[in-house]
Scaffold this active site. Structure first.
Site: not given
Ligand code: S3P
Length: 428
Positions: A19-20, A91, A164, A166, A311, A388
């Site tokens: 996914k990421s 997110g 994080s 993100q 996750d 999840r």
């Molecule tokens: C993700 C980073 C993680 C993860 C999310 C996907 C990403 O979140 O929990 O499911 O794709 O960068 P955080 O970066 O907020 O920890």
């Protein structure tokens, strides 16, 4: 949807694309010049939200048979959207896109579903504002909807309080548009897919320990990206195969980037029998995972490993519930601000199955129930719309006495639309 105890899991499964990595391939392809072709793209609702947003921003994107073609227009090729950008439940889309929008020459509003509108956005608003962005939480609560008016940005060195990816990625993406270099230092290294892939597309980006530094205005060029299988999706089959007596499962082509693969270490520390086959270390590392039933024992999970399995903690908690002895999870306060409050929701649902579990400020304490002495019991599970959580309890149901009924079970389509049929295929 109703679930029952399984006899054993046997066979081979190929989990969908990460996914990421799928999100990032679309975003970086859109900001590059020329064509980007993505194979094994995850056709989950979250990644489709990213595609929709970039189409609204004027990028032509074809989606045929899990191959995506992006007709990138370069760093300055996005155009003003005619309506609010809808990030759905994602997110990653919300935060990374905010970083990109901060450097544009137009104003955009983005928002998502009820869960997204409760998730903290101050963590990106603060650094992006320090860079000069105009970013406003429309309801004044630090959450989406966000109104972002592009501005001229300046590079900063940001010391993030949270590990994080993100947050890190949002800042680095804004850094593409800033004057001067932009650095992010995190307390612990979070997943580094942005750094790896931005370099592939031609960005000048340096990683040094927990600091990443990007230089502005590179000329990004379209690429061919092959997305590895998602270890976060493989996690449910790892857990199921370890927990259900007699199981023997091969999970093909799983991404095992060390910033993501903490579940393998924890499973091994709990006594799990997992071997990595056909390892490939070009770019994002991949391997096939061979997992067989193993009696598990409790463990402690804390510190630097947490971001590498954040996750997977819900399904690790299920493993702990059926392990011999106590498992302590610490330093994982981030669980409270995911798609649901995953500490509260795990406590609610594992308690309903007869497990003794205590939520703490930053984790959980789980008293395992050795399944051969005292199994979990089937129960009514509320997934709270969190993919999840639904998948974790579909695994718990495989070792529980009686029926487990998961409300909201269809939310797995966020990250793994074919999950139930793949699970059924393995459990016969
Ligand atoms: C993700 C980073 C993680 C993860 C999310 C996907 C990403 O979140 O929990 O499911 O794709 O960068 P955080 O970066 O907020 O920890």
């Amino acid at each position: 949807m109703k679930f029952h105890k399984a006899n054993c899991l046997k066979g081979t499964v190929t989990v969908p694309g990460d996914k990421s990595i799928s999100h990032r391939a679309v975003m970086f392809g859109a900001l590059s010049e020329g064509k980007t072709e993505i194979t094994n793209f995850l056709q989950g609702a979250d990644c489709l939200s990213t595609i929709c947003c970039f189409r609204q921003l004027g990028i032509e994107i074809e989606n045929r048979n899990s191959t995506i073609t992006i007709h990138g227009k370069g760093l300055d090729g996005l155009s003003s959207p005619s309506s609010t950008l809808d990030t759905g439940n994602s997110g990653t889309t919300t935060r990374l896109l905010s970083g990109i929008l901060a450097g544009q020459s137009f104003t955009a509003v983005l928002t998502g579903d009820a869960s997204i509108q409760k998730r903290p956005m101050k963590r990106i608003m603060e650094p992006l504002s320090m860079m000069g962005a105009h970013i406003e939480s429309i309801n004044g609560n630090g959450c989406a909807p966000l109104k972002i008016s592009g501005a001229s940005l300046k590079g900063i060195h940001y010391h993030s309080q949270v590990a994080s990816a993100q947050v890190k990625s949002a800042i680095l993406l804004a850094g593409l548009y800033a004057e001067g270099a932009t650095s992010v230092t995190e307390p612990v290294l979070s997943r580094n897919h942005s750094e790896i892939m931005l370099r592939t597309f031609g960005a000048s980006l340096l990683s040094n320990g927990t600091t990443a530094t990007i230089h502005p205005r590179p000329r990004l060029a379209g690429q061919k990206i092959v997305v590895p299988g998602d270890i976060s999706s493989a996690a449910y089959f790892i857990a199921a195969a370890l927990l259900v007596p007699g199981s023997d499962v091969l999970i093909r082509n799983v991404g095992v980037n060390p910033t993501r693969s903490g579940i393998l270490e924890v499973a091994k520390a709990m006594g799990g029998n997992i071997s990595l086959l056909n390892e490939n270390t070009d770019g994002e590392p991949t391997a096939d995972l061979h997992v067989t039933y193993s009696p598990l024992h409790g463990t402690k999970i804390a510190g630097d490993i947490i971001p590498t399995l954040i996750d997977e903690l819900p399904v690790i908690a299920v493993m702990a519930a059926a392990a011999d002895g106590t498992t302590i999870i610490k330093d994982a306060a981030e669980l409270k601000v995911k798609e649901s409050n995953r500490i509260d929701v795990m406590v609610q649902n594992l308690s309903a199955m007869g497990c003794s579990i205590q939520g703490t400020e930053d984790g959980m304490i789980i008293e395992g129930k050795n399944p051969s002495l005292q199994p979990l019991t089937g129960a009514m599970i509320d997934a709270h719309g969190d993919h999840r959580i639904a998948m974790s309890f579909a695994v718990a149901a495989l070792i529980a006495e009686g029926e487990t009924d998961i409300i909201d079970s269809e939310c797995v389509s966020i990250s793994y639309p074919g999950f139930y049929s793949d699970l059924q295929h393995l459990s016969g």
